[in-house]
Design an enzyme around this catalytic site. Structure first.
Site, mmCIF file in Angstrom:
data_model
loop_
_atom_site.group_PDB
_atom_site.id
_atom_site.type_symbol
_atom_site.label_atom_id
_atom_site.label_comp_id
_atom_site.label_asym_id
_atom_site.label_seq_id
_atom_site.Cartn_x
_atom_site.Cartn_y
_atom_site.Cartn_z
ATOM 1 N N ASN A 10 0.874 -1.170 0.000
ATOM 2 C CA ASN A 10 0.000 0.000 0.000
ATOM 3 C C ASN A 10 0.913 1.223 0.000
ATOM 4 O O ASN A 10 1.524 1.544 1.013
ATOM 5 C CB ASN A 10 -0.881 -0.047 1.258
ATOM 6 N N ARG A 89 -2.775 -2.181 -3.179
ATOM 7 C CA ARG A 89 -3.932 -1.325 -2.982
ATOM 8 C C ARG A 89 -3.826 -0.179 -3.994
ATOM 9 O O ARG A 89 -2.814 0.527 -4.049
ATOM 10 C CB ARG A 89 -3.926 -0.750 -1.568
ATOM 11 N N HIS A 178 -12.688 3.395 0.163
ATOM 12 C CA HIS A 178 -12.736 2.425 1.275
ATOM 13 C C HIS A 178 -13.490 1.148 0.872
ATOM 14 O O HIS A 178 -13.943 0.386 1.728
ATOM 15 C CB HIS A 178 -13.425 3.014 2.535
ATOM 16 N N ARG A 239 -9.569 16.475 6.781
ATOM 17 C CA ARG A 239 -10.400 16.837 5.625
ATOM 18 C C ARG A 239 -11.759 17.350 6.082
ATOM 19 O O ARG A 239 -12.352 16.811 7.016
ATOM 20 C CB ARG A 239 -10.611 15.621 4.712
ATOM 21 N N GLU A 384 -8.294 -4.799 5.529
ATOM 22 C CA GLU A 384 -8.135 -4.578 4.091
ATOM 23 C C GLU A 384 -6.998 -5.427 3.514
ATOM 24 O O GLU A 384 -7.091 -5.904 2.384
ATOM 25 C CB GLU A 384 -7.885 -3.084 3.823
#
Ligand code: AMP
Length: 400
Positions: A10, A89, A178, A239, A384
């Site tokens: 990732n 990923r 996600h 964010r 994940e």
């Protein structure tokens, strides 16, 4: 160690996370985290059986250097000959990918074409793929996309109310992210409910430093809070999530801020950090709020109120709720966020059992609503890496 191993990578712009997963037991064999890549201070930390050690990457401080250091580490442990495939990923697969793929030059071209949709993430993911191809030239590489799971969203959920030409010309629509997490959490949650994912309506809140929510009906994403980029939706660590798009013209006219400055502010200086003026970290926000810090208290209120509003709105997409599911670093651990959010949602029949809420943290999964209460409220730790490893195993032909 006779089993086949899958390497999961990732890559961020200056970081690389790696996990080596046993293809048979699905257990984590070792992991690594490289940080400050592309700077002279780059280093990589390896973790195996609870032991950590760090290697500086001074003379090879890019992503290829980090993957090379990982290869050296695996060699020293006698693991490298067992690695059979690499799963990556990848953040944005645009509309092209609704599932994972074996990476070839065509796929790489498509990912390059998706760079305008994910200018921060896709170039880093591509760098990781190139690094893996350089260091492990004989291994297959598999791409697993954050966006893929949401390709089932209906047109009315993914279309922005702007001129249609922007979609046709530039692919400007909602994509969602996600997805790999939701794909893992949804069937796990269904199992906890004693049913099959094909027969339930789930609202899943993935709350980490980046946060989103997804309406999953009968195993498919019907709507989600992130949009063309991961900026839309919930209040996140740094964010803003939803904000009036006039923020650009307002700040240009009143604060002399240009487009890049506003974009940077919305991505890196907003959210919990912006409101609290204390931290982007939910733990620090909770501690601050407990100690009476006004900014932290407000950040907590804005985050949980927005989340509750989104949960209620996602019930429109699923046509009802069998379970609300919390996951991600905050969702898996924060009693306060879960409790405050669900307190807004009694009118939907949602309720928390505070004892179960307290007991279900730090990697535990379980039901945190009162016994027998419907809809249920669940906590399901995401995984994940495991999802990426399983796709990689299947597409590389390693699954039995
Ligand atoms: P992630 O991006 O999924 O790793 O999640 C990171 C977020 O989880 C950060 O905001 C952390 O503060 C938050 N987090 C981790 N542990 C806890 C905890 N025990 N209580 C509250 N928030 C936590």
């Amino acid at each position: 160690m006779a089993h086949n191993l899958i390497l999961v990578l990732n890559c961020g712009s200056s970081s690389l996370k790696g996990a080596l997963i046993d293809n048979e037991s699905k257990e984590l064999v070792m992991s690594c985290l490289a940080e400050k890549l592309t700077t002279p201070d780059a280093y990589i930390t390896f973790k195996k059986d609870g032991e950590k050690h760090t290697v500086t990457l001074t003379d090879r401080h890019d992503h290829t250097g980090a993957v090379g250091a990982l290869l050296d580490e695996m060699k020293s442990l006698g693991l490298q000959e067992h690695v059979k495939a690499i799963g990556h990923r990848v953040v944005h697969g645009g509309e092209k990918y609704s599932g994972s793929v074996v990476i070839n030059e065509d796929v790489i071209s498509t990912l390059e074409a998706c760079i305008p949709l994910a200018p921060l993430h896709n170039p880093a993911n591509l760098t990781g793929i190139r690094a893996a191809q350089t260091i492990f030239p004989d291994l297959p590489n598999i791409g697993v996309f954050d966006t893929a799971f949401h390709q089932t969203m209906p047109q009315h959920a993914y279309t922005y109310a702007v001129p249609r030409e922007l979609y046709r010309q530039y692919g400007f629509r909602r994509y969602g992210f996600h997805g790999t997490s939701y794909r893992y959490v949804a069937p796990t949650a269904a199992k906890l409910l004693g049913t099959d994912v094909q027969h339930c309506r789930l609202i899943i809140a993935h709350l980490g430093n980046g946060a989103s929510i997804c309406a999953v009906k009968n195993g498919e994403s019907m709507d989600t809070s992130m949009g063309v980029t991961p900026l839309e939706g919930l209040v996140m660590g740094t964010r803003s999530g939803d904000v009036d798009p006039s923020v650009y013209s307002f700040l240009a006219a009143n604060a002399g801020m240009d487009e890049k400055t506003v974009t940077d502010m919305l991505n890196k200086k907003s959210g919990l950090l912006g409101i609290s003026e204390l931290s982007n970290d939910c733990r620090a926000i909770e501690e601050g709020a407990d100690e009476g810090h006004e900014g932290a208290k407000l950040a907590m209120e804005v985050m949980t109120y927005r989340l509750a509003k989104y949960i209620a709105s996602m019930a429109v997409a699923t046509g009802g709720i069998d379970a609300l599911v919390f996951t991600g670093g905050i969702g898996e651990n924060s009693m306060a966020v879960r409790s405050k959010t669900v307190a807004y949602l009694g009118f939907l029949g949602l309720e928390i059992d505070e004892k179960a809420n307290e007991a279900t943290r730090f990697g535990a999964e379980g039901v945190i609503s009162p016994a027998g209460k419907k809809p249920a409220v669940l906590v399901v730790p995401t995984n994940e890496e495991l999802m990426i490893a399983m796709d990689t195993s299947r597409l590389a032909g390693l699954s039995s």
